[in-house]
Design an enzyme around this catalytic site. Structure first.
Site, mmCIF file in Angstrom:
data_model
loop_
_atom_site.group_PDB
_atom_site.id
_atom_site.type_symbol
_atom_site.label_atom_id
_atom_site.label_comp_id
_atom_site.label_asym_id
_atom_site.label_seq_id
_atom_site.Cartn_x
_atom_site.Cartn_y
_atom_site.Cartn_z
ATOM 1 N N ARG A 36 -11.176 20.222 -9.436
ATOM 2 C CA ARG A 36 -11.265 18.790 -9.128
ATOM 3 C C ARG A 36 -10.739 17.932 -10.276
ATOM 4 N NH1 ARG A 36 -16.996 18.372 -5.739
ATOM 5 N NH2 ARG A 36 -15.988 18.608 -3.722
ATOM 6 N N LYS A 193 -22.485 27.147 13.868
ATOM 7 C CA LYS A 193 -23.253 26.481 14.922
ATOM 8 C C LYS A 193 -22.531 25.315 15.574
ATOM 9 C CE LYS A 193 -27.825 27.502 13.084
ATOM 10 N NZ LYS A 193 -29.001 26.898 12.452
ATOM 11 N N GLY A 350 -15.810 23.791 3.465
ATOM 12 C CA GLY A 350 -16.163 24.693 2.375
ATOM 13 C C GLY A 350 -15.845 26.157 2.667
ATOM 14 N N GLY A 373 -17.663 17.039 3.277
ATOM 15 C CA GLY A 373 -18.262 16.058 4.182
ATOM 16 C C GLY A 373 -17.288 14.993 4.651
HETATM 17 P P1 ADP Z 1 -17.141 25.234 7.059
HETATM 18 O O1 ADP Z 1 -17.996 25.327 5.802
HETATM 19 O O2 ADP Z 1 -15.719 25.591 6.764
HETATM 20 O O3 ADP Z 1 -17.281 23.927 7.772
HETATM 21 P P2 ADP Z 1 -19.153 26.582 8.631
HETATM 22 O O4 ADP Z 1 -20.139 26.393 7.519
HETATM 23 O O5 ADP Z 1 -19.341 25.781 9.854
HETATM 24 O O6 ADP Z 1 -17.661 26.383 8.065
HETATM 25 O O7 ADP Z 1 -19.165 28.090 9.121
HETATM 26 C C1 ADP Z 1 -19.039 29.197 8.270
HETATM 27 C C2 ADP Z 1 -20.058 30.256 8.592
HETATM 28 O O8 ADP Z 1 -20.000 30.666 9.954
HETATM 29 C C3 ADP Z 1 -19.814 31.502 7.784
HETATM 30 O O9 ADP Z 1 -20.937 31.718 6.953
HETATM 31 C C4 ADP Z 1 -19.673 32.606 8.821
HETATM 32 O O10 ADP Z 1 -20.266 33.823 8.448
HETATM 33 C C5 ADP Z 1 -20.373 32.025 10.004
HETATM 34 N N1 ADP Z 1 -19.963 32.681 11.255
HETATM 35 C C6 ADP Z 1 -18.762 32.672 11.838
HETATM 36 N N2 ADP Z 1 -18.741 33.426 12.954
HETATM 37 C C7 ADP Z 1 -19.992 33.922 13.097
HETATM 38 C C8 ADP Z 1 -20.622 34.772 14.077
HETATM 39 N N3 ADP Z 1 -19.940 35.248 15.112
HETATM 40 N N4 ADP Z 1 -21.922 35.061 13.889
HETATM 41 C C9 ADP Z 1 -22.597 34.583 12.824
HETATM 42 N N5 ADP Z 1 -22.066 33.781 11.881
HETATM 43 C C10 ADP Z 1 -20.778 33.463 12.017
#
Ligand code: ADP
Ligand code: MG
Length: 392
Positions: A36, A193, A350, A373
């Site tokens: 950063r 989720k 992230g 965010g």
């Molecule tokens: P970002 O930080 O890029 O916005 P998220 O935090 O929404 O992404 O999602 C990342 C997480 O989703 C990871 O920890 C990954 O392990 C989890 N994940 C992806 N696919 C699955 C799955 N099929 N079952 C459980 N966890 C999952």
């Protein structure tokens, strides 16, 4: 895009307040990753070259409105000096007189803006005080632009203002991906989720031509269509919401792409025995942890005829191989198409950045946003207060 850049400002002889994001990880009083800090160098050097004095405003950590020695920006001073290749003058309690007494070519770093609760409250008194320190306000902290704080929003209303180099670069990349994109546009949304990305999905279906839904959230969509997803991560209570999103997509002419095959396992651990099955064949005692090769092949087909890609969220549990396979393969396709000049690809989030780095694809993407965010809120179609306040 009503904002100005540094090129539009008369900087010679001016004190320029620059809101930067140097909220870097610190361990035992040392900066452990200076990414950063490196990214604000162009703005700081351009102000110096034009004959202005950069006065850096930033936060570090979450001191909750009072001074916390472990969160002093003094800690960041050495790393900042080495990134800039010059001395930085640290001021704990700034005043206009103290700043005016310094030579014009000084880089000034002001103590953590969050050491008073007036910052996060966007207190007009603090905005007024900050404005008194400079002649021009420059916001180079896109990653803090989703917060209306005194140093990110309030002060912008009180001075001639502009976007810094990093902010301008980020806004241009985001505009190319979702503001005024070349079509067809594909969005890939994965992650754990649906509940954390509802606004995102809702906004995207009315903006993009194809929406790939992957990761754990795809399970919720499969379940909403009556498919048994066994022990998979799944938000069953969001079935109605998922169906509403599918409906909205249909009305908007957005193609929703769900897994065409699934990779399942009985254990959530690296190297767990896995099998590739049709989406409706998840055994009752198994979990869907990744998309399969048929899904990746279809994503490749869609990307090959697309012009723009925006990506947030991995397609599977990428931290535990082999469940990184679909994410890696899709990332490689996007990287190759981008390198060949056929695709504009923008990604953020992230875990997404970590996954694309691990896949070795990040360097070939058109733009990787490191703003967590703020990137998400922008993808959700929300106005970012720190950007909205930049009106020249
Ligand atoms: P970002 O930080 O890029 O916005 P998220 O935090 O929404 O992404 O999602 C990342 C997480 O989703 C990871 O920890 C990954 O392990 C989890 N994940 C992806 N696919 C699955 C799955 N099929 N079952 C459980 N966890 C999952
Ligand atoms: Mg995450």
């Amino acid at each position: 895009m009503g904002w100005k850049t540094l090129d539009d400002m008369e900087l010679a002889g001016k004190r320029v307040l620059v809101r930067v994001d140097i909220n870097v990880p610190v361990e035992d009083g040392h900066v452990t990753d200076s990414t950063r800090i490196d990214r604000i160098v162009p703005t700081v050097t351009d102000i110096l070259t034009a004959g202005g004095t950069p006065i850096l405003l930033a936060h570090l950590g979450r001191p909750k409105g009072k001074p916390v020695p472990e969160m002093s920006l003094r800690i960041v001073q050495p790393a900042l000096e080495s990134a800039l290749g010059r001395a930085v003058h640290f001021i704990e309690r700034p005043s206009r007189d103290a700043i005016d007494a310094l030579p014009m070519d000084t880089v000034v770093l002001v103590e953590n803006t969050r050491f008073t609760d007036m910052e996060e409250k966007n207190d007009p008194m603090m905005a007024k005080f900050l404005a008194s320190l400079g002649d021009i306000y420059c916001n180079d902290a896109f990653s803090a632009a989703h917060r209306a704080h005194a140093s990110t929003e309030g002060v912008a209303h009180l001075l001639p203002n502009c976007a810094g180099r990093l902010m301008a670069e980020e806004l241009a990349a985001l505009d190319a991906a979702l503001g005024n994109p070349v079509r067809p546009v594909v969005a890939v949304v994965g992650g754990a989720k649906v509940s954390t990305k509802l606004d995102l999905l809702g906004n995207l279906v009315s903006k993009v031509d194809h929406l790939v839904i992957g990761g754990g959230m795809a399970n919720t969509f499969l379940a909403a269509q009556g498919i048994d997803v066994g022990k998979s991560l799944c938000e069953h209570d969001l079935a109605d919401t998922a169906r509403a999103i599918l409906q909205k997509a249909k009305a908007a002419g957005c193609e929703i792409i769900l897994p065409r095959d699934i990779v399942v396992a009985r254990e959530f651990k690296a190297g767990a025995a896995s099998e590739t099955l049709s989406p409706d064949a998840c055994p009752a005692d198994a979990m869907i942890l990744d998309a399969g090769p048929a899904t990746v092949a279809y994503i490749e087909t869609v990307l090959s005829s697309a012009k723009t890609l925006i990506w947030n969220g991995p397609l599977g549990a990428f931290e535990i191989p082999p469940f990184n396979a679909a994410t890696n393969a899709a990332a490689a396709v996007a990287a190759t198409l981008t390198k060949a000049g056929k695709l504009t690809s923008v990604a953020g989030g992230g875990d997404t950045v970590a996954a694309l780095n691990a896949a070795g694809a990040a360097a070939d993407f058109t733009y990787i946003s490191t703003a967590g965010g703020a990137f998400l809120e922008w993808m959700e179609g929300k106005d970012l207060p720190g950007v909205a306040a930049l009106n020249g």
